[in-house]
Scaffold this motif. Structure first.
Motif, PDB file in Angstrom:
ATOM      1  N   ASP A  11      -1.227 -14.633   4.447  1.00  0.00           N
ATOM      2  CA  ASP A  11      -0.572 -14.507   3.150  1.00  0.00           C
ATOM      3  C   ASP A  11       0.881 -14.117   3.366  1.00  0.00           C
ATOM      4  OD1 ASP A  11      -0.696 -14.663   0.292  1.00  0.00           O
ATOM      5  OD2 ASP A  11      -0.632 -12.477   0.210  1.00  0.00           O
ATOM      6  N   VAL A  12       1.729 -14.562   2.458  1.00  0.00           N
ATOM      7  CA  VAL A  12       3.167 -14.296   2.505  1.00  0.00           C
ATOM      8  C   VAL A  12       3.636 -13.939   1.105  1.00  0.00           C
ATOM      9  CG1 VAL A  12       5.446 -15.325   2.897  1.00  0.00           C
ATOM     10  CG2 VAL A  12       3.537 -15.958   4.364  1.00  0.00           C
ATOM     11  N   HIS A  13       4.528 -12.957   1.016  1.00  0.00           N
ATOM     12  CA  HIS A  13       5.169 -12.629  -0.248  1.00  0.00           C
ATOM     13  C   HIS A  13       6.646 -12.348  -0.018  1.00  0.00           C
ATOM     14  CE1 HIS A  13       1.759 -12.332  -3.047  1.00  0.00           C
ATOM     15  NE2 HIS A  13       1.065 -11.939  -1.997  1.00  0.00           N
ATOM     16  N   ARG A  14       7.444 -12.722  -0.991  1.00  0.00           N
ATOM     17  CA  ARG A  14       8.863 -12.399  -0.988  1.00  0.00           C
ATOM     18  C   ARG A  14       9.015 -10.917  -1.307  1.00  0.00           C
ATOM     19  NH1 ARG A  14      12.301 -12.506  -5.251  1.00  0.00           N
ATOM     20  NH2 ARG A  14      10.741 -13.527  -6.560  1.00  0.00           N
ATOM     21  N   LEU A  15      10.042 -10.288  -0.759  1.00  0.00           N
ATOM     22  CA  LEU A  15      10.330  -8.884  -1.025  1.00  0.00           C
ATOM     23  C   LEU A  15      11.537  -8.772  -1.945  1.00  0.00           C
ATOM     24  CD1 LEU A  15       9.892  -7.459   2.582  1.00  0.00           C
ATOM     25  CD2 LEU A  15       8.302  -7.198   0.663  1.00  0.00           C
ATOM     26  N   ASP A  16      11.519  -7.732  -2.804  1.00  0.00           N
ATOM     27  CA  ASP A  16      12.644  -7.498  -3.699  1.00  0.00           C
ATOM     28  C   ASP A  16      12.726  -6.000  -3.974  1.00  0.00           C
ATOM     29  OD1 ASP A  16      14.822  -8.035  -5.315  1.00  0.00           O
ATOM     30  OD2 ASP A  16      13.738  -9.373  -6.666  1.00  0.00           O
ATOM     31  N   SER A  17      13.869  -5.562  -4.422  1.00  0.00           N
ATOM     32  CA  SER A  17      14.051  -4.136  -4.704  1.00  0.00           C
ATOM     33  C   SER A  17      13.457  -3.772  -6.058  1.00  0.00           C
ATOM     34  CB  SER A  17      15.533  -3.773  -4.660  1.00  0.00           C
ATOM     35  OG  SER A  17      16.236  -4.519  -5.619  1.00  0.00           O
ATOM     36  N   GLY A  18      13.115  -2.494  -6.203  1.00  0.00           N
ATOM     37  CA  GLY A  18      12.610  -1.984  -7.469  1.00  0.00           C
ATOM     38  C   GLY A  18      11.175  -2.328  -7.791  1.00  0.00           C
ATOM     39  N   ILE A  19      10.414  -2.805  -6.797  1.00  0.00           N
ATOM     40  CA  ILE A  19       9.012  -3.168  -6.988  1.00  0.00           C
ATOM     41  C   ILE A  19       8.175  -2.316  -6.037  1.00  0.00           C
ATOM     42  CG2 ILE A  19       7.300  -5.034  -6.779  1.00  0.00           C
ATOM     43  CD1 ILE A  19       9.647  -7.007  -7.141  1.00  0.00           C
ATOM     44  N   PRO A  20       7.025  -1.811  -6.470  1.00  0.00           N
ATOM     45  CA  PRO A  20       6.178  -1.044  -5.546  1.00  0.00           C
ATOM     46  C   PRO A  20       5.681  -1.922  -4.393  1.00  0.00           C
ATOM     47  CG  PRO A  20       5.393  -0.834  -7.822  1.00  0.00           C
ATOM     48  CD  PRO A  20       6.462  -1.880  -7.813  1.00  0.00           C
ATOM     49  N   LEU A  21       5.505  -1.311  -3.239  1.00  0.00           N
ATOM     50  CA  LEU A  21       5.003  -2.012  -2.062  1.00  0.00           C
ATOM     51  C   LEU A  21       3.571  -1.566  -1.791  1.00  0.00           C
ATOM     52  CD1 LEU A  21       5.540  -3.914   0.350  1.00  0.00           C
ATOM     53  CD2 LEU A  21       6.351  -1.894   1.610  1.00  0.00           C
ATOM     54  N   PHE A  22       2.632  -2.494  -1.958  1.00  0.00           N
ATOM     55  CA  PHE A  22       1.222  -2.224  -1.684  1.00  0.00           C
ATOM     56  C   PHE A  22       0.809  -2.981  -0.435  1.00  0.00           C
ATOM     57  CE2 PHE A  22       1.644  -1.559  -6.247  1.00  0.00           C
ATOM     58  CZ  PHE A  22       0.995  -0.353  -6.411  1.00  0.00           C
ATOM     59  N   ILE A  23       0.252  -2.254   0.520  1.00  0.00           N
ATOM     60  CA  ILE A  23      -0.255  -2.861   1.750  1.00  0.00           C
ATOM     61  C   ILE A  23      -1.539  -2.140   2.138  1.00  0.00           C
ATOM     62  CG2 ILE A  23       0.193  -3.469   4.169  1.00  0.00           C
ATOM     63  CD1 ILE A  23       3.187  -3.222   3.562  1.00  0.00           C
ATOM     64  N   GLY A  24      -2.596  -2.901   2.375  1.00  0.00           N
ATOM     65  CA  GLY A  24      -3.857  -2.314   2.810  1.00  0.00           C
ATOM     66  C   GLY A  24      -4.477  -1.379   1.803  1.00  0.00           C
ATOM     67  N   GLY A  25      -4.219  -1.619   0.532  1.00  0.00           N
ATOM     68  CA  GLY A  25      -4.800  -0.798  -0.521  1.00  0.00           C
ATOM     69  C   GLY A  25      -4.039   0.475  -0.810  1.00  0.00           C
ATOM     70  N   LEU A  26      -2.877   0.655  -0.178  1.00  0.00           N
ATOM     71  CA  LEU A  26      -2.056   1.850  -0.387  1.00  0.00           C
ATOM     72  C   LEU A  26      -0.711   1.470  -0.980  1.00  0.00           C
ATOM     73  CD1 LEU A  26      -2.414   3.641   3.070  1.00  0.00           C
ATOM     74  CD2 LEU A  26      -3.865   3.919   1.053  1.00  0.00           C
ATOM     75  N   GLU A  27      -0.135   2.368  -1.753  1.00  0.00           N
ATOM     76  CA  GLU A  27       1.257   2.202  -2.135  1.00  0.00           C
ATOM     77  C   GLU A  27       2.091   2.868  -1.054  1.00  0.00           C
ATOM     78  OE1 GLU A  27       4.492   2.865  -5.712  1.00  0.00           O
ATOM     79  OE2 GLU A  27       2.374   3.301  -6.106  1.00  0.00           O
ATOM     80  N   ILE A  28       2.925   2.084  -0.392  1.00  0.00           N
ATOM     81  CA  ILE A  28       3.738   2.549   0.721  1.00  0.00           C
ATOM     82  C   ILE A  28       5.116   2.925   0.186  1.00  0.00           C
ATOM     83  CG2 ILE A  28       4.727   1.918   2.966  1.00  0.00           C
ATOM     84  CD1 ILE A  28       1.625   1.921   2.931  1.00  0.00           C
ATOM     85  N   PRO A  29       5.599   4.132   0.487  1.00  0.00           N
ATOM     86  CA  PRO A  29       6.945   4.507   0.034  1.00  0.00           C
ATOM     87  C   PRO A  29       7.984   3.527   0.581  1.00  0.00           C
ATOM     88  CG  PRO A  29       5.773   6.414   0.924  1.00  0.00           C
ATOM     89  CD  PRO A  29       4.946   5.210   1.237  1.00  0.00           C
ATOM     90  N   SER A  30       8.753   2.929  -0.326  1.00  0.00           N
ATOM     91  CA  SER A  30       9.716   1.910   0.079  1.00  0.00           C
ATOM     92  C   SER A  30      10.667   1.610  -1.076  1.00  0.00           C
ATOM     93  CB  SER A  30       8.984   0.625   0.477  1.00  0.00           C
ATOM     94  OG  SER A  30       9.891  -0.394   0.810  1.00  0.00           O
ATOM     95  N   GLU A  31      11.877   1.193  -0.741  1.00  0.00           N
ATOM     96  CA  GLU A  31      12.844   0.760  -1.754  1.00  0.00           C
ATOM     97  C   GLU A  31      12.619  -0.698  -2.140  1.00  0.00           C
ATOM     98  OE1 GLU A  31      16.727   1.554  -0.201  1.00  0.00           O
ATOM     99  OE2 GLU A  31      16.362   3.714  -0.112  1.00  0.00           O
ATOM    100  N   ILE A  32      11.794  -1.397  -1.362  1.00  0.00           N
ATOM    101  CA  ILE A  32      11.493  -2.797  -1.635  1.00  0.00           C
ATOM    102  C   ILE A  32       9.989  -2.974  -1.788  1.00  0.00           C
ATOM    103  CG2 ILE A  32      13.527  -3.768  -0.495  1.00  0.00           C
ATOM    104  CD1 ILE A  32      11.710  -4.261   1.968  1.00  0.00           C
ATOM    105  N   GLY A  33       9.606  -4.004  -2.511  1.00  0.00           N
ATOM    106  CA  GLY A  33       8.191  -4.292  -2.684  1.00  0.00           C
ATOM    107  C   GLY A  33       7.954  -5.785  -2.684  1.00  0.00           C
ATOM    108  N   ALA A  34       6.688  -6.161  -2.630  1.00  0.00           N
ATOM    109  CA  ALA A  34       6.307  -7.572  -2.586  1.00  0.00           C
ATOM    110  C   ALA A  34       6.184  -8.125  -4.001  1.00  0.00           C
ATOM    111  CB  ALA A  34       4.999  -7.739  -1.828  1.00  0.00           C
ATOM    112  N   VAL A  35       6.714  -9.308  -4.195  1.00  0.00           N
ATOM    113  CA  VAL A  35       6.692  -9.992  -5.483  1.00  0.00           C
ATOM    114  C   VAL A  35       5.433 -10.841  -5.552  1.00  0.00           C
ATOM    115  CG1 VAL A  35       7.896 -11.671  -6.938  1.00  0.00           C
ATOM    116  CG2 VAL A  35       9.217 -10.074  -5.515  1.00  0.00           C
ATOM    117  N   GLY A  36       4.680 -10.707  -6.640  1.00  0.00           N
ATOM    118  CA  GLY A  36       3.476 -11.511  -6.796  1.00  0.00           C
ATOM    119  C   GLY A  36       2.863 -11.343  -8.164  1.00  0.00           C
ATOM    120  N   HIS A  37       1.873 -12.168  -8.456  1.00  0.00           N
ATOM    121  CA  HIS A  37       1.174 -12.122  -9.746  1.00  0.00           C
ATOM    122  C   HIS A  37       0.303 -10.871  -9.837  1.00  0.00           C
ATOM    123  CE1 HIS A  37      -0.508 -13.755 -13.412  1.00  0.00           C
ATOM    124  NE2 HIS A  37      -1.724 -13.593 -12.947  1.00  0.00           N
ATOM    125  N   SER A  38      -0.383 -10.542  -8.727  1.00  0.00           N
ATOM    126  CA  SER A  38      -1.200  -9.326  -8.668  1.00  0.00           C
ATOM    127  C   SER A  38      -0.296  -8.211  -8.149  1.00  0.00           C
ATOM    128  CB  SER A  38      -2.383  -9.543  -7.728  1.00  0.00           C
ATOM    129  OG  SER A  38      -1.916  -9.700  -6.390  1.00  0.00           O
TER     130      SER A  38
END
Length: 159
Positions: A11-38
Motif C-alpha cells: 500500500d502507498v499513500h501520499r503525505l501532507d501536513s496537518g493530517i494525523p499519521l496512523f501506522i500499525g493501528g497507532l497515531e504516530i506523533p508527526s507534523e505530516i500524515g497520510a492522505v486517504g479515504h479511511s
C-alpha cells in the motif's frame, strides 16, 4: 487436511501536513500524515491485502471501496478485524506476518513493539508472529523526499 497459503500486500499513500499519521493501528506523533479515504494506515492496509490474497478474497478496494462514504475516515483496525472475519469464514487462521514500512520521518522503531501488540490481538496470534520492520528510501524519489509512505506485507495462513 492442512492447507497453507501465502499472501502479499502493498500500500502507498501520499503525505501532507496537518493530517494525523496512523501506522500499525497507532497515531504516530508527526507534523505530516497520510492522505486517504479511511485513516490511511498504510501498514494495516498492506496486511489486509496480504490476508485477502492468501485467502483468495480479492483486495481491500473490492471490500472497502474508497468511494463508499461509510468508510470515510474509518479506523483501519476495524477493516483488519473485518478481514479476519472473512478469512476465518473460509476456515483460515493466521500463522505469521512479515512487514516493512518505508518512511523517511518520523522514525518508527520506538513504536514497533506497541504496533505488534495491536496487530497481534486483531490477528489472534502471538507477538512473535508479527514482524514489523521500518526503513527509509535514503532520500531517493517521493518516499525518500518525505512525500509518500509505503508498506509491504507477507503472510502465511493455514486451514
Amino acid at each position: 487436511m492442512t492447507s497453507i497459503r501465502i499472501g502479499y500486500g502493498v500500500d502507498v499513500h501520499r503525505l501532507d501536513s496537518g493530517i494525523p499519521l496512523f501506522i500499525g493501528g497507532l497515531e504516530i506523533p508527526s507534523e505530516i500524515g497520510a492522505v486517504g479515504h479511511s485513516d490511511a494506515d498504510v501498514l494495516l492496509h498492506a496486511i489486509c491485502d496480504a490476508l485477502f490474497g492468501a485467502a483468495n478474497r480479492r483486495d481491500i478496494g473490492y471490500h472497502f471501496s474508497d468511494t463508499d462514504p461509510k468508510f470515510k475516515g474509518i479506523d483501519s483496525k476495524i477493516l483488519l478485524e473485518e478481514v479476519m472475519v472473512l478469512i476465518e469464514a473460509k476456515g483460515y487462521s493466521v500463522v505469521n506476518i512479515d512487514t516493512t514500512v518505508i518512511l523517511e520521518r518520523p522514525k518508527l522503531n520506538p513504536h514497533i513493539p506497541e504496533m505488534q501488540e495491536v496487530i497481534s490481538k486483531i490477528l489472534k496470534v502471538e507477538l512473535d508472529a508479527v514482524s514489523i520492520k521500518a526503513t527509509t528510501h535514503e532520500k531517493v524519489d517521493s518516499f525518500g523526499e518525505g512525500n509518500a509512505i509505503k508498506a509491504y506485507a507477507a503472510c502465511l495462513i493455514e486451514k
